[in-house]
Design a protein around this motif. Structure first.
Motif, PDB file in Angstrom:
ATOM      1  N   VAL A  77      27.019  34.495  45.816  1.00  0.00           N
ATOM      2  CA  VAL A  77      27.999  33.629  46.477  1.00  0.00           C
ATOM      3  C   VAL A  77      29.027  33.155  45.452  1.00  0.00           C
ATOM      4  O   VAL A  77      28.698  32.938  44.280  1.00  0.00           O
ATOM      5  N   TYR A  78      30.259  33.061  45.856  1.00  0.00           N
ATOM      6  CA  TYR A  78      31.300  32.429  45.054  1.00  0.00           C
ATOM      7  C   TYR A  78      32.410  31.977  45.987  1.00  0.00           C
ATOM      8  O   TYR A  78      32.387  32.304  47.184  1.00  0.00           O
ATOM      9  N   SER A  79      33.331  31.226  45.442  1.00  0.00           N
ATOM     10  CA  SER A  79      34.487  30.773  46.219  1.00  0.00           C
ATOM     11  C   SER A  79      35.740  31.150  45.438  1.00  0.00           C
ATOM     12  O   SER A  79      35.663  32.007  44.558  1.00  0.00           O
ATOM     13  N   VAL A 182      30.024  37.465  37.273  1.00  0.00           N
ATOM     14  CA  VAL A 182      30.342  36.046  37.503  1.00  0.00           C
ATOM     15  C   VAL A 182      31.842  35.832  37.297  1.00  0.00           C
ATOM     16  O   VAL A 182      32.433  36.372  36.364  1.00  0.00           O
ATOM     17  N   ARG A 183      32.431  35.094  38.213  1.00  0.00           N
ATOM     18  CA  ARG A 183      33.886  34.884  38.223  1.00  0.00           C
ATOM     19  C   ARG A 183      34.217  33.411  38.041  1.00  0.00           C
ATOM     20  O   ARG A 183      33.328  32.567  38.188  1.00  0.00           O
ATOM     21  N   PHE A 184      35.494  33.120  37.827  1.00  0.00           N
ATOM     22  CA  PHE A 184      35.905  31.703  37.808  1.00  0.00           C
ATOM     23  C   PHE A 184      35.445  31.054  39.121  1.00  0.00           C
ATOM     24  O   PHE A 184      34.961  29.925  39.133  1.00  0.00           O
ATOM     25  N   THR A 251      41.408  33.474  41.759  1.00  0.00           N
ATOM     26  CA  THR A 251      40.371  33.028  40.821  1.00  0.00           C
ATOM     27  C   THR A 251      39.028  33.709  41.092  1.00  0.00           C
ATOM     28  O   THR A 251      38.181  33.771  40.205  1.00  0.00           O
ATOM     29  N   ASP A 252      38.837  34.216  42.285  1.00  0.00           N
ATOM     30  CA  ASP A 252      37.591  34.939  42.577  1.00  0.00           C
ATOM     31  C   ASP A 252      37.613  36.352  41.978  1.00  0.00           C
ATOM     32  O   ASP A 252      36.596  37.042  42.007  1.00  0.00           O
ATOM     33  N   ASN A 253      38.753  36.757  41.436  1.00  0.00           N
ATOM     34  CA  ASN A 253      38.830  38.078  40.793  1.00  0.00           C
ATOM     35  C   ASN A 253      38.935  37.971  39.274  1.00  0.00           C
ATOM     36  O   ASN A 253      39.224  38.962  38.603  1.00  0.00           O
ATOM     37  N   MET A 254      38.704  36.770  38.748  1.00  0.00           N
ATOM     38  CA  MET A 254      38.824  36.539  37.303  1.00  0.00           C
ATOM     39  C   MET A 254      37.438  36.503  36.671  1.00  0.00           C
ATOM     40  O   MET A 254      36.647  35.587  36.938  1.00  0.00           O
ATOM     41  N   LEU A 261      38.786  42.872  36.385  1.00  0.00           N
ATOM     42  CA  LEU A 261      37.750  42.926  37.427  1.00  0.00           C
ATOM     43  C   LEU A 261      38.410  43.042  38.800  1.00  0.00           C
ATOM     44  O   LEU A 261      39.478  42.487  39.016  1.00  0.00           O
ATOM     45  N   ASP A 262      37.747  43.740  39.696  1.00  0.00           N
ATOM     46  CA  ASP A 262      38.178  43.857  41.093  1.00  0.00           C
ATOM     47  C   ASP A 262      39.530  44.551  41.217  1.00  0.00           C
ATOM     48  O   ASP A 262      40.552  43.934  41.495  1.00  0.00           O
ATOM     49  N   TYR A 263      39.486  45.842  41.029  1.00  0.00           N
ATOM     50  CA  TYR A 263      40.689  46.656  41.166  1.00  0.00           C
ATOM     51  C   TYR A 263      41.018  46.846  42.636  1.00  0.00           C
ATOM     52  O   TYR A 263      40.247  47.426  43.383  1.00  0.00           O
TER      53      TYR A 263
HETATM   54 MG    MG Z   1      37.526  40.326  44.759  1.00  0.00          MG
END
Ligand code: MG
Ligand code: AMP
Length: 489
Positions: A77-79, A182-184, A251-254, A261-263
């Motif tokens: 889970v992330y936001s 893990v992302r911001f 920020t969910d792709n950082m 991350l996340d091309y």
């Molecule tokens: Mg993404």
């Protein structure tokens, strides 16, 4: 020794976090999967023999149809903030973690991207289309070969199962690898849920596993913010220096590791325009080339906000965030000097860089070709400039800049042959131009995967002259100007 797919030696580090961080679930199988592409170097990294990956048990594994015995698959889970707006809970809507494997560079997590619905899929179908999967696969490996921090891609597999986007497409799965995903936004999630306990657990997990020296700092959470801020600044300097545009710097792709991350709708700059927007969905140009550096900083602020309850003092968080600008400036200057073959720092270098970009902009010069051709310039002989000069409509303006550049090279006693060798090591000849990806995709959509493999091979050696592949360095053909990439993938 052959490792069978079912016996893949996996660990489950992330699953050691409390259950609030993820949902355990199985990938949804796809019918009759086939191998589309595999990266031999990524495979070698985790001790796999690429030749084994076209065996049916491995194709099943890479698609999520076979789950290794030691795997405890989960979706995290992330936001995050999307396009500057708080978006609330997102999470792995189509990525499922298999676990982690050992590599020479430490443990690497493996994810299936496009492996079916998860509790975080929201309105999505949990799938990724072949087109986007090939793009992520090729670009991950291309960026790695360019020396830019990135998640890696092990494979793409496909299936004839239909997936609806603007038009009917087919499903694919990328197996991607990174020390952590893990992302911001993973931190923002707990901050905005007002769950300081989980926030601390996640920060401790990241520090202990990926930043152990920071444990010794007076305030490890501040040190974490500072180090992530520095790495993010460095990453974006790398992007700018190679003309890479991410397209969706939400920020969910950082990555918390400062990796690409996340091309999605990424692009490489071709005709130089600092305002270029590579993502058709990004109408405002929030993530244009010129904006990337400041958006990187903005994203670090979002992370700083989320870490504030752990850091304690606003001033301490601010001090950590303040490393961004000098870190970015120092890195981009170093990279630009190297791109110009300069070995010393001199006053006036800024002006030289600014004038160069203004000239590139005014003449819509191809970013990659310009720097590559610049390496062939000879200090004493302007007649050698012809191929470079031909890239400019405004020849007198080019000549004026080239004269400045020559004077600068003379000032440090630059030697043509040595400079060219050095410049060729930092100015790639081959990047993943949209049209090259598109040609490989169209063939793959007709079940011919040879171009994916060929293009990967070219992109794995971006700095080498590859005379047999000269055409992969060519400018985009006219039809490519109609290519649009968007968030729909
Ligand atoms: Mg993404
Ligand atoms: P992105 O902009 O691609 O980074 O995606 C933002 C969020 O949407 C993430 O939580 C993704 O997992 C989710 N997402 C994107 N595409 C899909 C899809 N086809 N099915 C489910 N979730 C998706």
């Amino acid at each position: 020794m052959t490792i069978t797919a079912a016996k893949l030696p996996l660990d489950n580090s992330f699953a050691s976090l409390p259950p609030a961080f993820y949902t355990r679930l199985m990938p949804t199988p796809l019918p009759a999967p086939y191998l589309v592409g595999v990266s031999d170097t990524a495979a070698a990294l985790v001790g796999l023999d690429p030749a084994h990956l076209n065996q049916s048990d491995y194709v099943d594994l890479l698609t999520g149809n076979l789950v290794p015995e030691q795997s405890q698959p989960l979706a995290a889970v992330y936001s995050g903030h999307q396009f500057g707006v708080w978006a609330g809970q997102l999470g792995d809507g189509r990525a499922i973690l298999l676990g982690n494997m050992d590599s020479a560079a430490g443990p690497l997590e493996l994810q299936w991207k496009g492996a079916g619905l998860t509790p975080y899929s929201r309105m999505g179908d949990g799938r990724a289309v072949l087109r986007s999967s090939i793009r992520e696969f090729l670009c991950s490996e291309a960026m790695h070969a360019l020396g830019i921090p990135t998640s890696r891609a092990l494979s793409v597999t496909g299936s004839d199962q239909g997936v609806m986007r603007e038009t009917p497409e087919t499903a694919a799965v990328v197996v991607r690898m990174a020390p952590t995903f893990v992302r911001f936004g993973s931190f923002e999630h707990w901050f905005y849920q007002n769950k300081p306990e989980q926030l601390r657990q996640l920060a401790d997990y990241v520090i202990d596993r990926f930043y152990p020296p920071l444990r010794e700092a007076a305030n490890p959470y501040q040190a974490l913010l500072e180090e992530v801020t520095r790495r993010t600044a460095h990453l974006i300097a790398h992007w700018q220096a190679v003309g890479f545009m991410h397209g969706v710097m939400n920020t969910d792709n950082m990555s918390i590791l400062g990796q690409t991350l996340d091309y999605g709708p990424f692009g490489f700059m071709e005709a130089f325009d600092s305002q270029h927007i590579c993502n058709h969905t990004d109408q405002q140009g929030r993530y244009s080339y010129a904006m990337q550096p400041q958006i990187g900083h903005w994203n670090c602020y979002a992370l700083g906000q989320a870490l504030l309850p752990l850091i304690g003092e606003v001033e301490a968080a601010q001090a950590a965030l303040d490393v961004y600008q000098p870190a970015f400036a120092n890195k981009i200057e170093a990279l630009l000097r190297a791109k110009l073959g300069l070995t010393t720092e001199q006053e006036g270098d800024h002006a030289l860089f600014d004038a160069m970009f203004a000239l590139m902009q005014a003449n819509s010069v191809d970013f990659t070709q310009f720097f590559r051709a610049l390496g062939k310039l000879q200090v004493a002989d302007p007649a050698t400039d012809a191929p470079l000069r031909d890239q400019f409509l405004d020849r007198p303006a080019f000549d004026a800049w080239a004269a400045e550049y020559r004077a600068r090279l003379r000032a440090e006693g630059s030697v043509d042959a040595a400079r060219r060798v050095a410049m060729d090591k930092v100015n790639p000849k081959y990047v993943l131009r949209n049209y090259l990806a598109q040609l490989a995709i169209e063939k793959a959509q007709n079940k011919d995967f040879t171009e994916v493999a060929r293009l990967l091979k070219v992109l794995q050696r971006p700095f080498d002259e590859q005379p047999e592949h000269e055409h992969y360095a060519a400018l985009p053909p006219d039809w490519a100007s109609h290519l649009e990439v968007s968030c729909s993938s």
